[in-house]
Scaffold this motif. Structure first.
Motif, PDB file in Angstrom:
ATOM      1  N   HIS A   1      27.684  26.421  20.340  1.00 59.23           N
ATOM      2  CA  HIS A   1      28.522  26.430  19.139  1.00 59.23           C
ATOM      3  C   HIS A   1      28.459  27.809  18.486  1.00 59.23           C
ATOM      4  O   HIS A   1      27.393  28.352  18.226  1.00 59.23           O
ATOM      5  N   GLY A   2      29.621  28.389  18.250  1.00 59.29           N
ATOM      6  CA  GLY A   2      29.685  29.711  17.631  1.00 59.29           C
ATOM      7  C   GLY A   2      29.524  30.853  18.601  1.00 59.29           C
ATOM      8  O   GLY A   2      29.514  32.014  18.181  1.00 59.29           O
ATOM      9  N   GLN A   3      29.399  30.549  19.897  1.00 62.56           N
ATOM     10  CA  GLN A   3      29.193  31.613  20.886  1.00 62.56           C
ATOM     11  C   GLN A   3      30.482  32.396  21.091  1.00 62.56           C
ATOM     12  O   GLN A   3      31.556  31.827  21.300  1.00 62.56           O
ATOM     13  N   ILE A   4      30.352  33.712  21.032  1.00 63.32           N
ATOM     14  CA  ILE A   4      31.520  34.581  21.198  1.00 63.32           C
ATOM     15  C   ILE A   4      31.807  34.742  22.683  1.00 63.32           C
ATOM     16  O   ILE A   4      30.967  35.249  23.435  1.00 63.32           O
ATOM     17  N   VAL A   5      32.983  34.283  23.102  1.00 65.72           N
ATOM     18  CA  VAL A   5      33.374  34.431  24.511  1.00 65.72           C
ATOM     19  C   VAL A   5      34.605  35.313  24.645  1.00 65.72           C
ATOM     20  O   VAL A   5      34.836  35.917  25.689  1.00 65.72           O
ATOM     21  N   GLY A   6      35.409  35.356  23.587  1.00 65.20           N
ATOM     22  CA  GLY A   6      36.621  36.150  23.644  1.00 65.20           C
ATOM     23  C   GLY A   6      37.675  35.486  24.504  1.00 65.20           C
ATOM     24  O   GLY A   6      37.436  34.505  25.200  1.00 65.20           O
ATOM     25  N   MET A   7      38.867  36.029  24.423  1.00 66.11           N
ATOM     26  CA  MET A   7      39.946  35.489  25.269  1.00 66.11           C
ATOM     27  C   MET A   7      40.874  36.633  25.639  1.00 66.11           C
ATOM     28  O   MET A   7      40.915  37.691  24.985  1.00 66.11           O
TER      29      MET A   7
END
Length: 1507
Positions: free
Chosen positions: A198-204
């Motif tokens: 939860h809240g992990q930055i993965v980007g797109m």
């Protein structure tokens, strides 16, 4: 296979990577264990389906079960898992998801500031943001996350409808609650992928930014008509925040939309919305028929329930009022309390101390420095900067380097050049630590070569790899952990390469603990921090950074913390005043530690530092200038002056007064027992004279030529008349003889070049060296030597005892000043034993620190000046960075037992860049070994060899391996100050004596195996085995060594020595009962030895950088012993006259006695070649001795030990072996039988050989006989064996050489002898050497130079033919000399000049060197010094015997006129040739390298003409 640190290091992983890898591995293993223990219960946990297939539904569904995660703020809350995975692959993925989410802790990062448009702000992939949040104070934005991973891959219509739906739902909820908010796309929500947190930055991926911007056009369709404009103003355009990742180059973004419902816009309004939804069947976006009213409930956007709709609408006015109050209070922001940046700067730069630490080094990383800032970087001039990574291409012209180089001497490099400099197999160059290395990381704009500046992309492609290599090498191989701080000084806008530099240091140094950033500009810092957060969190960067402090304030703050007041240093001048020595000028002389007249006057020491300096001295650390300064200023107790210090001062005064011999380079030798205070005395002498003379300590890590250059510069600095300069006092300690002699020679040559005559020496070398028997050396040279022993005089005892009482009162427990106590007791063995026994009471023999103490004691006992680096000790005790990387106040001593702490002392010398540990005294180390290891030292050494952590530690590894090698290989030698000359290392000899040779062999074998199968250890094993008569094992190890280095002449010589020893052993044990087969086998052994020695000879010829003549000596030794053995056999009886006619006949003719015809079948041809082989070896040795100086005492009494004689007096050895050789090839009966046949000629040659006339060296050795009449008679007898008319009776080439040389030698001894032929006849005889087409030895052309040098009687008219002969002979000598010398430095093989040109004519004009020696008075050492410093030419009687000739110089070359042509000749000292074109005069010498000029003097007399 276990994945341990050593394995991971071997496959190329860095230490930071290894740390993380092992940590994660351990976490996963722990998790796996926990999972296995809870298998039964976990299966009972209810689960629900993972993400729903419909993307719109999945996104819009309420986040059930996540409220606790959102409210608690915990990262990685419990997630559910599918009960029925569709496949094995899915199951595996779920397992991974479970492992990761359960335990892995990701780094928490801050969100982009609300409404910020900062394009430098970045997110880091796989870090986490704080959990989603609801309304708080209405101004602080609430947050909602969406991964949007699937939706980002949809087509434009689907993407826009999905994006608009999420934004409008969230925006309307925020607007209805009147709270600011931000929705983040590209951040994991808890209801989505369970493999993420939860809240992990993965980007797109963002294919087209306009698609997201245009998606907000749905506002017009989704909001009611009268509210659309308000919605447009509250919903801000999307912000695209780049997501950076080390593991991927793919560009990803987090898309964020800020919602700001100001009260002036939203007052009295409720915002109902129609959320768009994409219909798959119609492929159109549709809107619901009825609008929905959303609100923020906790961390979610939920529709308002119909039952509560009225109450919600009625509360609008209350919410408006709350918003209005919130907006009003937000405009009255509290004043920010400024940080105490000065204190923070002090702590960060000084590693937590209140003052600057001199031992701490700095690495500076910086970019362009504007002109205004150059006035505020003075603090950099006072930091101990190791190197600078400079990204300013204009730095040399107008930047930081242009300012820095005005104050300091630097070594400029480009990245790849610096990498070549530091990446060597040897230890780092001392120059790296004495001068700042300035690395231009992006070229130089003013550089004319190829290194031009480039853009970021080009830099990353072409230069980044070198940056990485350089930083890795510095951190892994040069500077130990915690010994340096990396300082980022950001003076202009930051670019990516600067951030890459940070990330490389961060990785290599395991974090930010020793990295500091200073920047005045917050804008520059933000850009740097946002890029750097890929490696390190913004919060950590902030903690280690000084941001916003004016550079002028930084400058002043740091300068206020400096340990010295930065006053200029001064040198005494010959005028009686002083001159300033700027830092840059001092750094140019980096090979010298200069002692200034006002040394230490500028330092500021705390009381704690003063106490520490004094305590360290009395604990055994070498004396520092600070000790002497504190004593002078009465800031600590007085330092005792031993009587030897007074003696040394008196000798120095005598040298300065010019008493005795006036040498340009004088010596004052201080030889001392280890730990007796010799180094202290030497420094006391320098300290006392620092205001009278220029003083310095020589750093022997620099070459002797560099030291010479710097010493001359120190003497001349700021002196107007260099002829009137005071002598320079130079201290040199623990030096090698060869180094000292080379330095002395260089200094003498330099002085000779200047042609200055003064009554005082130019330089005084104070030679301080450890010796085990200093009294013996003092007796040998009492006029310039002081002996310092452990023995105290009565007056010294009183001083020491009084001082001891004061120290005991001051410090209490005497164990902490044990070294001084032992000195007071004169290192009495019983006292040392009792003291060590007392200290070791209660020690734990099995502890790691006790084991370490035994290892250090082993090295200190047997290897002089040995130590173990502090880094090695930390690694051994398990105190590395992995176990306690945050322990800033870490102290190695606190991890030692009390006993070990008293015995260890830490070395921190100026020239030692790595702190190291040793025992307080070598005698204490020896006693520790005795008490803890007894007679099991071989076992201790074997255990030490198996300590991988010590051998794999990087810092100081070269020194550690060197000490280990010395432990097993380095022999004691008297010339190095040892008591004896040993055959093996003292350790190996001790094991042989105290244990047995088997254990010595075993420990050497272990060393061979564990030190990389070093061939030289195999060589030592061969030597050790044959010394203990284990010849089969010796053969094996000789073969092993040879298999590693098949062309090494020294190893091949060892193989020969194996068979030589075996041959001697066999012969010594032979009896009359030995069978013919045993005799044959014995002879074969001797022939094998000679074959090995000949192989060593051939290998030595191919070695370009050395001259190994051992093979020739070995062959002669074995050959002569074989001749003696053959003469004892019954088949070769001895005649009544004492000759061996049968043996001579067998060796020199085809004759074979019947008794041995068959049994010796394989030997006959080889034995009949024995004479020629020995002759060739003797000739080679003779030629070698003719070329070069032996540098050894030629007046030594006869020795019984042949090996000693071989080393010390090879000329005497050659005479003896020549006589033995000739003895077995002379037979009067054979001469009678041959009736003037070939054998008669051979016998005549052998008689001459046996009489001393068989080679050049033996003939010349007659000149060294103290009884000249006896030598003359021997030479006349030798000449009588030659034909009466040599012009008619042709001699062999070598015989002719010996015949002519015998005449020249006889002429030197007895110029009136009737046996002498005139010079003209000898010239006629020697013409063969010019006309002959075959090769002649160098001695033939040497004779031509002697015979054809213009003679006043014979060469009154110019003769071109004679000139051609002389020129050709000189050219040939030069060619042969170059072949002989190969690539060996001339200092290692100094040319020998046997003859000089004297006054007179004919053979009388040839003067031998020995005659000059006899005309001098003094000891051998004093005469040798006169040759070295050139004072020999000032002795009147010598000047009367020699002829001074005239020549001229041109472009630093020296010429003389021959018969007609100009001849270029060799000066003895190249520096003595004056620059320019000058008329000169000099004395002429004749050598095997041609003509040599001595004592070159410029002649200003116009009457001087060319000869």
């Amino acid at each position: 296979m276990e994945l341990d640190e050593a394995f991971l290091k071997d496959i190329g992983m860095k230490k930071g990577q290894i740390h993380i890898f092992i940590q994660k591995r351990n976490e996963l293993l722990q998790l796996q264990n926990n999972a296995q223990q809870g298998d039964g219960s976990s299966s009972k946990t209810p689960n629900r389906m993972d993400a729903q297939t419909d993307p719109a539904r999945a996104s819009s569904a309420p986040a059930q079960g996540t409220a606790s995660g959102g409210s608690s703020g915990a990262v990685g809350t419990t997630s559910s898992e599918s009960t029925a995975p569709a496949s094995g692959k899915k199951q595996k993925s779920s397992k991974k998801s479970q492992l990761q989410s359960a335990d892995e802790v990701l780094e928490l990062r801050k969100c982009r500031p609300f409404r910020s448009q900062d394009t430098d702000f970045k997110y880091v992939k796989d870090t986490v943001l704080a959990p989603e949040s609801g309304a708080n104070d209405l101004i602080t934005p609430c947050h909602e996350y969406k991964s949007f991973a699937i939706a980002a891959e949809l087509n434009k219509d689907q993407l826009q409808s999905k994006f608009a739906s999420e934004v409008i739902r969230f925006a309307s909820a925020c607007m209805n609650i009147r709270t600011n908010g931000t929705i983040h796309f590209g951040v994991m929500d808890s209801v989505e992928d369970k493999a993420q947190k939860h809240g992990q930055i993965v980007g797109m991926k963002v294919k087209n930014r306009e698609d997201f911007v245009d998606a907000l056009n749905y506002i017009d369709r989704c909001f009611c008509n009268d509210l659309q404009e308000i919605a447009w103003k509250c919903i801000h355009p999307p912000v695209f925040v780049e997501v950076i990742s080390k593991d991927s180059q793919e560009q990803r973004f987090v898309v964020e939309v800020d919602i700001e419902p100001t009260v002036s816009l939203v007052k009295n309004n409720c915002f109902e919305v129609y959320l768009p939804k994409y219909n798959e069947s119609s492929r159109k976006v549709i809107l619901p028929k009825e609008p929905a009213l959303y609100q923020r409930l906790g961390a979610k956007s939920e529709p308002v329930q119909r039952s509560k709709l009225t109450a919600f609408i009625q509360a609008i006015q209350d919410r408006d009022a709350q918003r209005e109050r919130a907006e009003l209070s937000s405009t009255q922001a509290p004043t920010e309390i400024p940080q105490d940046l000065g204190r923070k700067l002090s702590i960060l730069l000084n590693d937590g101390k209140s003052h600057m630490d001199d031992s701490l080094r700095y690495i500076l990383v910086t970019n362009r420095c504007e002109q205004d800032n150059l006035n505020h970087i003075n603090f950099l001039m006072h930091l101990n900067i190791f190197c600078v990574f400079d990204f300013d291409e204009h730095s040399n012209v107008s930047g930081l380097y242009s300012k820095y180089k005005e104050h300091h001497e630097t070594s400029p490099y480009f990245l790849q050049d610096f990498f070549k400099e530091i990446k060597t197999d040897n230890a780092p160059s001392q120059k790296l630590f004495d001068q700042t290395s300035w690395i231009f990381c992006n070229g130089r704009s003013d550089f004319l070569g190829d290194e031009k500046p480039c853009d970021e992309n080009t830099w990353i492609r072409t230069k980044k790899k070198y940056l990485k290599k350089v930083i890795t090498c510095i951190c892994e191989e040069i500077l130990p952990e915690r010994s340096f701080i990396v300082l980022f000084l950001l003076l202009s806008p930051v670019q990516k390469p600067l951030v890459d530099t940070f990330q490389e240091f961060y990785t290599e140094m395991n974090g930010m603990e020793y990295i500091v950033c200073i920047t005045e500009s917050r804008e520059n810092y933000n850009k740097w921090a946002n890029l750097a957060q890929e490696s390190c969190s913004i919060e950590t960067l902030e903690q280690r950074s000084i941001v916003g402090m004016k550079l002028s304030h930084v400058d002043a703050t740091i300068q206020s913390m400096l340990p010295s007041t930065a006053q200029p240093r001064h040198l005494p001048a010959s005028t009686g005043g002083v001159c300033i020595l700027p830092s840059r000028e001092e750094e140019k002389l980096c090979s010298l530690e200069i002692l200034c007249a006002d040394q230490c006057d500028d330092i500021n020491l705390t009381e704690e530092q003063k106490l520490e300096i004094e305590q360290n001295f009395y604990r055994g650390r070498k004396i520092m200038w600070e000790n002497l300064w504190l004593a002078d200023k009465k800031l600590c107790g007085d330092i005792i002056e031993r009587e030897a210090c007074t003696e040394a001062s008196k000798l120095l005064d005598g040298i300065l007064r010019g008493s005795g011999q006036n040498y340009s380079v004088a010596k004052l030798k201080i030889f001392h027992h280890p730990g007796s205070g010799g180094s202290t005395i030497a420094r006391q002498v320098l300290w006392k004279n620092r205001k009278r003379f220029r003083c310095a300590v020589i750093k022997t890590s620099y070459s002797h030529s560099t030291v010479c250059k710097h010493v001359l510069a120190l003497r001349d600095y700021e002196e107007k008349e260099i002829t009137h300069c005071f002598p320079v006092l130079l201290l040199i300690e623990d030096y090698e003889d060869e180094y000292f002699e080379d330095l002395q020679t260089d200094l003498m040559e330099a002085v000779a070049t200047r042609k200055m005559n003064t009554c005082k020496p130019y330089f005084i070398l104070i030679c301080c060296r450890r010796y085990n028997n200093p009294e013996r050396l003092c007796k040998a040279s009492p006029l310039d030597t002081v002996a310092v022993t452990h023995k105290l005089t009565e007056s010294e005892k009183k001083l020491f005892n009084t001082k001891l009482e004061k120290l005991q009162q001051e410090y209490g427990e005497p164990d902490f000043i044990l070294t001084f106590v032992l000195m007071c007791k004169e290192f009495d063995k019983t006292y040392v034993s009792d003291a060590v026994e007392h200290m070791l009471q209660g020690i734990d023999p099995s502890s790691r620190d006790t084991c370490l103490m035994r290892y250090v004691a082993l090295l200190n006992c047997y290897v002089p000046n040995s130590y173990i680096s502090l880094s090695h000790c930390e690694a051994f005790l398990g105190l590395g960075a992995y176990t306690d990387s945050k322990a800033r106040t870490y102290d190695f001593k606190h991890h030692l037992s009390e006993q070990v702490r008293m015995i260890f002392i830490e070395l921190k010398e100026n020239t030692t860049y790595i702190s190291s540990i040793r025992i307080i005294h070598c005698l204490v180390a020896k006693e520790i070994l005795r008490q803890l290891s007894g007679n099991q030292q071989s076992q201790l050494a074997t255990t030490l060899l198996q300590e991988k952590v010590l051998f794999e530690n990087r810092f100081g590894r070269e020194e550690f391996i060197k000490f280990i090698r010395h432990l097993f290989i380095r022999r004691d030698k008297r010339s190095r100050g040892d008591n004896t000359d040993t055959l093996f290392s003292p350790f190996i000899e001790h094991v042989c004596e105290a244990e047995d040779c088997e254990k010595a062999i075993a420990v050497l074998q272990a060393a061979y195996e564990l030190l990389g199968k070093d061939p030289f250890f195999a060589q030592q094993l061969a030597r050790l085995n044959y010394s203990n008569e284990k010849f089969e094992d010796a053969k094996y190890w000789a073969e092993v060594a040879k298999s590693h280095l098949p062309t090494d002449s020294y190893i091949l010589d060892t193989e020969g020595q194996v068979y030589r020893r075996l041959f001697s052993f066999t012969v010594d044990r032979m009896t009359e009962e030995d069978t013919p087969e045993q005799i044959t086998e014995t002879i074969l052994i001797a022939l094998k030895a000679m074959k090995c020695f000949r192989a060593a000879q051939q290998a030595a010829k191919r070695e370009r950088e050395s001259m190994n003549n051992a093979g020739y000596y070995g062959e002669v030794e074995v050959g002569c012993r074989l001749l003696r053995f053959l003469s004892t056999l019954p088949v070769f009886p001895r005649s009544p006259e004492g000759e061996y006619p049968e043996l001579v006949k067998y060796l020199t003719t085809d004759y074979i006695p019947e008794d041995i015809r068959r049994t010796w079948g394989v030997l006959h041809s080889r034995l009949k070649g024995l004479r020629q082989n020995l002759y060739n070896a003797l000739e080679w040795i003779s030629e070698e001795l003719s070329y070069f100086q032996t540098e050894k005492n030629q007046e030594k009494d006869d020795e019984n030990d042949d090996i000693e004689e071989l080393i010390d007096n090879p000329r005497k050895w050659l005479r003896r072996q020549s006589a033995v050789y000739a003895k077995f090839f002379i037979s009067a009966s054979l001469i009678a039988e041959s009736n003037n046949g070939p054998n008669t000629e051979l016998m005549r040659c052998m008689i001459i050989y046996g009489s001393g006339g068989g080679n050049v060296t033996n003939i010349l050795s007659f000149l060294t006989d103290k009884k000249e009449n006896r030598s003359a008679e021997k030479l006349e007898r030798i000449l009588s064996f030659y034909p009466e008319n040599p012009l008619r009776n042709r001699l062999e080439d070598n015989d002719l050489i010996h015949f002519i040389l015998s005449h020249i030698t006889l002429a030197c001894l007895a110029p009136g002898s009737a046996k002498l032929l005139p010079l003209q006849t000898l010239r006629e005889l020697s013409r063969r050497f010019i006309k002959g087409k075959r090769q002649f030895p160098a001695s033939a052309f040497f004779l031509l130079t002697l015979l054809y040098w213009p003679d006043e009687a014979l060469d009154k008219e110019p003769n071109p033919e004679k000139d051609e002969i002389l020129t050709s002979a000189l050219q040939t000598l030069k060619r042969l000399y170059d072949i002989k010398m190969k690539d060996v430095p001339t200092r290692k093989k100094r040319i020998y000049t046997p003859f000089f040109l004297g006054k007179g004519y004919g053979l009388r004009k040839i003067v031998h060197r020995n005659k000059i020696d006899k005309l001098m008075v003094g000891t051998l050492d004093e005469r040798r010094m006169k040759w070295l410093n050139g004072s020999v030419w000032n002795i009147p009687i010598i000047r009367d015997n020699l002829k001074r000739v005239c020549g001229w110089t041109k472009d630093r070359h020296l010429f003389i006129r021959g018969h007609m042509k100009d001849l270029q000749i060799l000066p003895l000292h190249h520096l003595s040739v004056p620059a320019g074109n000058e008329n000169v005069s000099f004395y002429l010498g004749f050598s095997f390298n041609g003509l040599v000029a001595f004592d070159i003097v410029v002649e200003n007399d116009p009457a001087i003409r060319r000869m």
